[in-house]
Design a protein around this motif. Structure first.
Motif, short mmCIF file in Angstrom:
data_model
loop_
_atom_site.label_atom_id
_atom_site.label_comp_id
_atom_site.label_asym_id
_atom_site.label_seq_id
_atom_site.Cartn_x
_atom_site.Cartn_y
_atom_site.Cartn_z
N ILE A 293 0.83 -1.20 0.00
CA ILE A 293 0.00 0.00 0.00
C ILE A 293 0.87 1.25 0.00
O ILE A 293 1.99 1.25 0.52
N VAL A 294 0.35 2.30 -0.65
CA VAL A 294 0.92 3.65 -0.52
C VAL A 294 -0.24 4.61 -0.31
O VAL A 294 -1.41 4.29 -0.58
N TRP A 295 0.10 5.81 0.15
CA TRP A 295 -0.86 6.89 0.25
C TRP A 295 -0.48 7.99 -0.72
O TRP A 295 0.70 8.33 -0.86
N LEU A 296 -1.48 8.52 -1.42
CA LEU A 296 -1.33 9.67 -2.30
C LEU A 296 -2.07 10.86 -1.69
O LEU A 296 -3.16 10.70 -1.13
N LYS A 297 -1.50 12.05 -1.83
CA LYS A 297 -2.12 13.25 -1.26
C LYS A 297 -2.05 14.39 -2.27
O LYS A 297 -1.00 14.65 -2.87
N ALA A 298 -3.18 15.06 -2.46
CA ALA A 298 -3.24 16.23 -3.34
C ALA A 298 -4.09 17.31 -2.67
O ALA A 298 -4.94 17.00 -1.82
N VAL A 299 -3.88 18.55 -3.07
CA VAL A 299 -4.63 19.68 -2.50
C VAL A 299 -5.45 20.33 -3.62
O VAL A 299 -4.91 20.75 -4.65
N VAL A 300 -6.77 20.36 -3.40
CA VAL A 300 -7.70 21.01 -4.34
C VAL A 300 -8.25 22.26 -3.68
O VAL A 300 -8.87 22.18 -2.61
N HIS A 301 -8.01 23.40 -4.30
CA HIS A 301 -8.50 24.68 -3.73
C HIS A 301 -9.80 25.07 -4.42
O HIS A 301 -9.90 25.10 -5.65
N ALA A 302 -10.82 25.36 -3.60
CA ALA A 302 -12.11 25.81 -4.11
C ALA A 302 -12.39 27.23 -3.61
O ALA A 302 -12.17 27.53 -2.44
#
Length: 395
Positions: A293-302
Motif C-alpha cells: 500500500i501507498v498513500w497519495l495526497k493532493a490539494v484542491v483549492h475551491a
C-alpha cells in the motif's frame, strides 16, 4: 546465409548507426536481416522449442511452458520486424507474443495476440501491447493499447511491427492498415533483444534496421493534456505492507511525521505506481499473503463550497478521504466478479462519486493497495469552476 552473423556483428559493433557517416565513410541503411529459425541462433535456456520443417519451411515450434525463446546476438533499436506465426492449439494457449527492446527479463516491450476458437469474433483485445517495468507486466494499466484483428488458427498470420523512437505501428495480416497504433511506447529501454513466446509456430523472420516507413520517433499527442480536470500533481509515501485480509481504514492514515515525495501523473492522467515502486512479485520475493500500500495526497483549492464529482480509475483497491473523512472505498480485482469496467483494468470509467469541497484548501488522500500486476490511479474532476489544483512545493 553467411551474411546473417556478419550483419549482426556489424550492428553490435556500432559500425552502422542510422545510416549516417561513421569515421568519415558514408553508409547506406543496413540491409534486411533474414533470420532462419535454426537452433543455433536462439537461446532455449528458459523455454523448450523444436526447430522443424512445417508446411515446407523451417520453423520454430515453441512447446508448452511459460518462458521465452530469445534470438541471440541481435540488438534492436528502431526499424521493422516481420514474421509469420500460427497457433498450435488455441484451446490450450491463446497467447502468441513477440518481445522487443528486451534489456532483461524485467525490462522489455511486448506485442501479443489473443487467439480464440472463433476467428471472426469481434473483440477489442485480439492484439495488445504492454511493457514490463521493474519485472511487472502493466497491461492492466494500459487498456487503451489494444485493438481488434482477425487471427487465423489454421493458417499463417503475418505480423509487422514498425518501431521508431517512442512510436509503433502493428500490422496483423492486413499490411495496408495498422491494426494497432501506439503513440507512446511505455517501456524504459530504447534497445534490446528480440524474443518469442506462446504455444505457436514461428517462421520467416526479417528484421529491417532503421526502416521506419516515415513514422516519427517523437511521441504522439496525449489528448488528456488539453484538460485541466485531471489531478496530476500528488505526493506519495513509501510502500508498506498490509496483512492478508486487512483493509485500509482511518487508523492507517499517515502520521504527521510521514515522509512524502512528489509524483506526477503520466499520459492519460495515470499516476503510475509501478514505474515508481515496482510490484509485489518482483521487488519483494513473491510475497502473496500481503498487499502493498501507498498513500497519495493532493490539494484542491475551491473558491466556494461546492459538490463536485470525481472520476477515479484504480488498480487494485482504493480508499479515499477528503479533509480526513472517509469518502469512498472500492476494489477492482481482475479475477473477481467485483472487477470494474472495462474488465478490471485501470480506467477513468471505473468509478464516479461526489466530492464535497469546502471553500479554501481541501486535502484529498487516496490509499492504494496492490496485489496483482500493475498499480496506479487516474483522477478527474467533472468541472473546474472556481477550482485550482495545487502543485507540491518540491515540484
Amino acid at each position: 546465409m553467411n551474411f546473417i552473423p556478419v550483419m549482426i556483428l556489424l550492428l553490435l559493433a556500432g559500425n552502422i548507426v542510422n545510416g549516417q557517416k561513421i569515421n568519415g565513410t558514408s553508409h547506406k541503411p543496413p540491409k534486411p536481416i533474414v533470420v532462419p529459425f535454426e537452433a543455433s541462433l536462439f537461446d532455449t535456456t528458459n523455454q523448450k522449442a523444436e526447430f522443424v520443417m512445417y508446411k515446407g519451411i523451417k520453423v520454430m515450434k515453441i512447446l508448452p511452458g511459460n518462458g521465452q525463446v530469445m534470438l541471440k546476438n541481435l540488438l534492436f533499436k528502431d526499424g521493422t520486424i516481420e514474421f509469420d506465426t500460427q497457433p498450435v492449439d488455441v484451446t490450450k494457449s491463446a497467447f502468441v507474443s513477440i518481445y522487443f527492446r528486451k534489456e532483461s527479463a524485467v525490462e522489455n516491450e511486448c506485442v501479443y495476440l489473443r487467439a480464440k476458437p472463433d476467428e471472426h469474433e469481434q473483440r477489442n483485445d485480439a492484439v495488445q501491447y504492454t511493457p514490463t517495468i521493474h519485472g511487472v507486466n502493466i497491461w492492466d494499466l494500459l487498456g487503451q493499447y489494444q485493438a481488434p484483428a482477425i487471427i487465423h488458427n489454421q493458417d499463417w498470420n503475418h505480423i509487422k511491427l514498425v518501431i521508431s523512437g517512442l512510436q509503433m505501428r502493428v500490422f496483423v495480416n492486413d499490411m495496408t492498415r495498422p491494426a494497432l497504433q501506439i503513440p507512446h511506447l511505455e517501456g524504459t529501454g530504447l534497445k534490446g533483444a528480440l524474443a518469442f513466446e506462446g504455444l505457436a509456430y514461428f517462421a520467416n523472420l526479417v528484421v529491417k534496421p532503421n526502416a521506419v516507413e516515415g513514422l516519427s520517433p517523437v511521441a504522439g499527442a496525449d489528448l488528456t493534456e488539453h484538460e485541466a480536470n485531471y489531478i496530476r500533481y500528488w505526493q506519495v509515501t513509501m510502500p508498506q505492507f498490509l496483512g492478508k485480509g486487512q483493509e485500509l481504514t482511518k487508523d492507517n492514515l499517515p502520521a504527521d511525521t510521514t515522509k512524502w515525495e512528489p509524483i506526477v501523473a503520466e499520459r492519460r492522467g495515470l499516476v503510475n505506481l509501478t514505474r515508481r515502486f515496482g510490484g509485489v512479485e518482483n521487488r519483494y520475493g513473491g510475497v502473496q499473503d500481503k498487499n502493498r500500500i501507498v498513500w497519495l495526497k493532493a490539494v484542491v483549492h475551491a473558491d466556494k463550497d461546492q459538490i463536485n464529482q470525481m472520476q477515479l480509475g484504480f488498480s487494485d483497491e482504493v480508499v479515499v478521504f477528503i479533509n480526513g473523512g472517509l469518502l469512498f472505498t472500492d476494489k477492482n480485482d481482475y479475477l473477481q466478479p467485483i472487477r470494474k469496467y472495462p474488465d478490471g483494468r485501470c480506467d477513468i470509467a471505473n468509478a464516479t462519486f461526489s466530492l464535497p469541497l469546502k471553500a479554501g484548501n481541501n486535502e484529498v488522500m487516496i490509499g492504494v493497495s496492490n496485489y496483482f500486476y500493475g498499480w496506479g490511479v487516474i483522477t478527474r474532476l467533472y468541472q473546474m469552476d472556481k477550482i485550482k489544483i495545487k502543485q507540491p512545493i518540491a515540484l
